[in-house]
Design a protein around this motif. Sequence first.
Motif, short mmCIF file in Angstrom:
data_model
loop_
_atom_site.label_atom_id
_atom_site.label_comp_id
_atom_site.label_asym_id
_atom_site.label_seq_id
_atom_site.Cartn_x
_atom_site.Cartn_y
_atom_site.Cartn_z
N TYR A 183 0.98 -1.19 0.07
CA TYR A 183 -0.03 0.14 -0.10
C TYR A 183 0.85 1.05 0.01
CZ TYR A 183 -2.59 3.84 2.20
OH TYR A 183 -2.99 5.20 2.39
N VAL A 184 1.95 1.17 0.82
CA VAL A 184 2.87 2.39 0.97
C VAL A 184 3.63 2.74 -0.38
CG1 VAL A 184 4.77 3.49 2.05
CG2 VAL A 184 3.13 2.23 3.40
N GLY A 185 4.05 1.59 -1.08
CA GLY A 185 4.80 1.68 -2.40
C GLY A 185 3.92 2.03 -3.44
N LYS A 186 2.73 1.87 -3.23
CA LYS A 186 1.84 2.32 -4.37
C LYS A 186 1.35 3.77 -4.30
CE LYS A 186 -2.81 0.97 -6.57
NZ LYS A 186 -3.99 -0.13 -6.19
N ASN A 187 1.36 4.17 -3.11
CA ASN A 187 0.52 5.43 -2.90
C ASN A 187 1.70 6.55 -2.45
OD1 ASN A 187 -2.63 5.08 -2.51
ND2 ASN A 187 -1.88 3.21 -1.45
N TYR A 188 2.85 6.09 -2.01
CA TYR A 188 3.85 7.13 -1.76
C TYR A 188 4.46 7.86 -3.01
CZ TYR A 188 7.82 9.09 0.87
OH TYR A 188 8.52 10.03 1.57
N ARG A 189 4.57 9.03 -3.03
CA ARG A 189 5.07 9.93 -4.28
C ARG A 189 6.48 10.19 -3.79
NH1 ARG A 189 -0.32 12.17 -4.26
NH2 ARG A 189 0.51 14.00 -3.01
N THR A 190 7.37 9.67 -4.47
CA THR A 190 8.79 9.91 -4.04
C THR A 190 9.35 11.04 -4.77
OG1 THR A 190 9.24 7.42 -4.15
CG2 THR A 190 11.18 8.92 -4.10
N PRO A 191 9.88 11.98 -4.08
CA PRO A 191 10.56 13.31 -4.78
C PRO A 191 11.11 13.11 -5.99
CG PRO A 191 10.79 13.36 -2.44
CD PRO A 191 10.37 12.07 -2.96
N THR A 225 10.11 14.39 2.38
CA THR A 225 9.92 12.69 2.41
C THR A 225 9.07 12.29 3.76
OG1 THR A 225 12.11 12.49 3.28
CG2 THR A 225 11.96 11.98 1.01
N GLY A 226 9.39 13.07 4.75
CA GLY A 226 8.74 12.82 5.91
C GLY A 226 7.15 13.54 6.16
N LYS A 227 6.88 14.36 5.40
CA LYS A 227 5.46 15.21 5.19
C LYS A 227 4.74 14.11 4.18
CE LYS A 227 3.37 19.45 3.55
NZ LYS A 227 3.40 20.72 3.23
N GLU A 228 5.38 13.55 3.12
CA GLU A 228 4.59 12.81 2.31
C GLU A 228 4.35 11.27 3.02
OE1 GLU A 228 2.83 10.84 -1.17
OE2 GLU A 228 3.19 12.82 -0.30
N ALA A 229 5.14 10.90 4.05
CA ALA A 229 4.83 9.73 4.83
C ALA A 229 3.82 9.74 5.75
CB ALA A 229 6.09 9.31 5.57
N ILE A 230 3.60 11.04 6.48
CA ILE A 230 2.37 11.47 7.15
C ILE A 230 1.16 11.22 6.24
CG2 ILE A 230 1.36 13.08 8.53
CD1 ILE A 230 4.18 14.04 9.56
N VAL A 232 0.43 9.63 3.64
CA VAL A 232 0.13 8.07 3.30
C VAL A 232 -0.47 7.65 4.41
CG1 VAL A 232 1.20 6.01 2.42
CG2 VAL A 232 2.00 8.02 1.31
N LEU A 233 0.12 7.73 5.75
CA LEU A 233 -0.37 7.04 6.93
C LEU A 233 -1.95 7.50 7.29
CD1 LEU A 233 2.86 6.73 8.84
CD2 LEU A 233 1.83 4.96 7.65
N LYS A 234 -2.11 8.87 7.15
CA LYS A 234 -3.38 9.31 7.44
C LYS A 234 -4.49 8.79 6.22
CE LYS A 234 -2.11 13.72 9.63
NZ LYS A 234 -2.21 15.30 9.51
#
Length: 263
Positions: A183-191, A225-230, A232-234
């Motif tokens: 789920y994280v790999g699919k939804n996380y937008r890497t810079p 990267t930290g802001k994008e992780a938050i 995705v988790l929300k």
Amino acid sequence: MKLDLLKNQWLEIVFEGRNKKYGAYDLRKSVTKNSFKAFLIGTFIFALAVSMPKILSLLPKASENDDALNVKITTVKMPPKDKPKDNLPPPPPPPPKVDQVKFVKPVVAKADEVVEEIVVVKDLKDKKIGAETIKGDPDAVLTVEPVGTGTAAVVEEDNTVYNTAGIEVKPDFPGGMDKFYQYVGKNYRTPEEEGLKGKVYVTFVVEKDGSLTDIKVLRDIGYGTGKEAIRVLKAAPKWNPGEQNGKKVRCTFSLPINIQSAE
């Protein structure tokens, strides 16, 4: 020159060249005034003596007030005050709101030995059973006496945040952690930064209903990267909450997320 003895002209002539501070000069100087005062006083005394019989005749005679002086004072004896009576019985209690029927314990006895009539069961409908029969008052205030003095047990909700190290059932993503990483790999937008590689460490609390709260970034590699992780988790689906002593509890969870940009 003709001198008037009633005036002080002759006095100045007689004492001309003499010591006027002597007492004789003052006496002769005031003789006219003193003579006039003596004349007025004598006239007043004479008039008072002449009018005295008339004044005495106007005064009331003592005999007119003899009846008033001879009135005998009579002592009136007041009736004694009523003293409050001691040991009086208390007033009867107010009638109850509902009719009360005296309860007679049923006893097997002969017909001629029955002294109280037993109430029929249908007559006890909507009535209170007591030690005596009392007619109720429909307008009486209904009162309810308190029952019991104990305190009810209060069950407090367990809002403690447990650590996954010592919990009986650890929280888990539906389908397992592999599904979560998918789920994280699919939804996380890497810079879009060439050569970006590293890990983002995050912590969060899995609530009793499985939602994720208190999401914090412990360390990131920059570039948002930290802001994008938050983010995705929300947006993540609800987890299976942890359990302790058979009850769902809040539990903290730590997670590393691997970041690697396309080369």
